[in-house]
Enzyme design. Structure first.
Site, PDB file in Angstrom:
ATOM      1  N   ASP A  71       0.973  -1.175   0.017  1.00 48.97           N
ATOM      2  CA  ASP A  71      -0.166  -0.067  -0.153  1.00 48.97           C
ATOM      3  C   ASP A  71       0.920   1.324  -0.050  1.00 48.97           C
ATOM      4  O   ASP A  71       1.770   1.432  -0.951  1.00 48.97           O
ATOM      5  CB  ASP A  71      -1.010   0.003   1.196  1.00 48.97           C
ATOM      6  CG  ASP A  71      -1.817   0.962   1.212  1.00 48.97           C
ATOM      7  OD1 ASP A  71      -3.041   1.009   0.580  1.00 48.97           O
ATOM      8  OD2 ASP A  71      -1.780   1.968   2.110  1.00 48.97           O
ATOM      9  N   HIS A 106      -7.345  -6.287  -0.766  1.00 50.97           N
ATOM     10  CA  HIS A 106      -6.276  -5.286  -0.525  1.00 50.97           C
ATOM     11  C   HIS A 106      -5.206  -5.748   0.386  1.00 50.97           C
ATOM     12  O   HIS A 106      -3.945  -5.295   0.386  1.00 50.97           O
ATOM     13  CB  HIS A 106      -6.864  -4.346  -0.039  1.00 50.97           C
ATOM     14  CG  HIS A 106      -5.795  -3.022  -0.105  1.00 50.97           C
ATOM     15  ND1 HIS A 106      -5.193  -2.550  -1.125  1.00 50.97           N
ATOM     16  CD2 HIS A 106      -5.536  -2.374   1.145  1.00 50.97           C
ATOM     17  CE1 HIS A 106      -4.263  -1.655  -0.633  1.00 50.97           C
ATOM     18  NE2 HIS A 106      -4.272  -1.490   0.709  1.00 50.97           N
TER      19      HIS A 106
END
Length: 313
Positions: free
Chosen positions: A105, A287
């Site tokens: 991320d 994610h």
């Protein structure tokens, strides 16, 4: 955090970083794991023992704004020069000329940028979720505002400073409980700012990524630190665009890109143009890749590391 290494506080680059280590006996084979938002070094809990067992000196900082690391007051103290500078200074602290850097991320954004700004300090890149971001002709925030609107959370963080911070600070447990979920069935987009909606939602959607005990580590950290320091990373998006203007846009280091097939982050169509040495792996997850599929993530990273020439590790 019973099985996670005990932290040390290390003073580098004008701040203090809370750093967790494993595999110190393997000095000379450093690998640095960089978390994303809103995470913590503990997000690498599944990778640390596997990498140490494979013969690496594993270094896992809570980056500035997180955990017990420094939280400078100035927004620009979180720009890419400062974030990359912290990692360079961390290498200097340990006496390493270079290292392999792994980022998820926002951590991936920092690692990609580190490879551009300090290419001699990076001997390999592993990025999870976030691919290399082309700089383009328009500042990133401007592009996002035009394409995704003012309620898109990147834009909202910048144009309504303090608003989301206050909501997340008031509901850290609920926000993180609702955020760290496995992908559920797609739903029509709702109006409003998604992060604020998550902090206010009574009922989570999707299966949890981690146990209640693991989640409690994240919640306790943000109850102590608040969210403003970490959100300030977003508030430097256009500043970073300008700071990277003079860098060679091509990542010359060997790289591994790990995507989650159900991650909403868009894949980079021209990844190989900017990262010619990249290998790509896709996992059937969302994610939170290294927490959703830890064993598969470890296998992908270790296989890639094993294929690299020994002198570059």
């Amino acid at each position: 955090m019973t099985d996670f290494p005990e932290p040390a506080i290390i003073h580098v680059n004008g701040v203090q970083l809370e750093v967790f280590e494993a595999g110190r006996e393997h000095a000379g084979r450093p690998i640095v794991l960089c978390h994303g938002w809103p995470e913590h070094a503990f997000s690498w809990r599944h990778q640390v023992p596997a990498l140490a067992a494979a013969g690496y000196h594993v270094i896992v900082p809570n980056q500035r704004g997180y955990g017990n690391s420094s939280r400078p007051a100035g927004v620009t103290d979180y720009d890419i020069e400062h974030l990359a500078g912290d990692l360079v200074a961390l290498l200097d602290h340990y006496g390493y000329a270079d290292a392999t850097f792994v980022g998820h991320d926002w951590g991936a954004f920092v690692v990609w940028a580190l490879a551009l700004l300090h290419p001699d300090r990076v001997n390999g890149v592993v990025a999870l979720s976030l691919p290399y971001q082309e700089r383009g002709e328009t500042p990133w925030l401007e592009s996002m505002a035009a394409g995704l609107g003012d309620d898109f959370y990147f834009v909202h963080f910048n144009r309504r400073p303090g608003v989301a911070d206050a909501v997340l600070d008031a509901h850290p447990g609920r926000f993180l409980r609702n955020l760290f979920r496995r992908p559920a069935a797609p739903r029509p987009p709702s109006p409003g700012m998604v992060m604020i909606e998550l902090a206010l939602a009574e009922t989570p959607v999707g299966e949890p990524v981690m146990s209640d005990g693991e989640l409690a580590v994240f919640v306790a950290a943000f109850e102590s630190s608040g969210f403003t320091g970490s959100i300030n990373w977003y508030r430097n998006l256009d500043r970073n665009w300008h700071l990277l203007a003079g860098a060679d846009p091509v990542v010359r280091s060997p790289a591994l890109m790990i995507y989650g097939d159900r991650d909403p982050i868009v894949r980079a169509e021209r990844l190989a143009d900017f990262v010619p040495g990249v290998e790509v792996v896709s996992l059937d997850c969302g994610h939170w890749i290294q927490q959703e599929m830890p064993e598969e993530t470890n296998q992908a990273i270790l296989r890639w590391l094993d294929r690299r020439p020994a002198e570059r590790q």
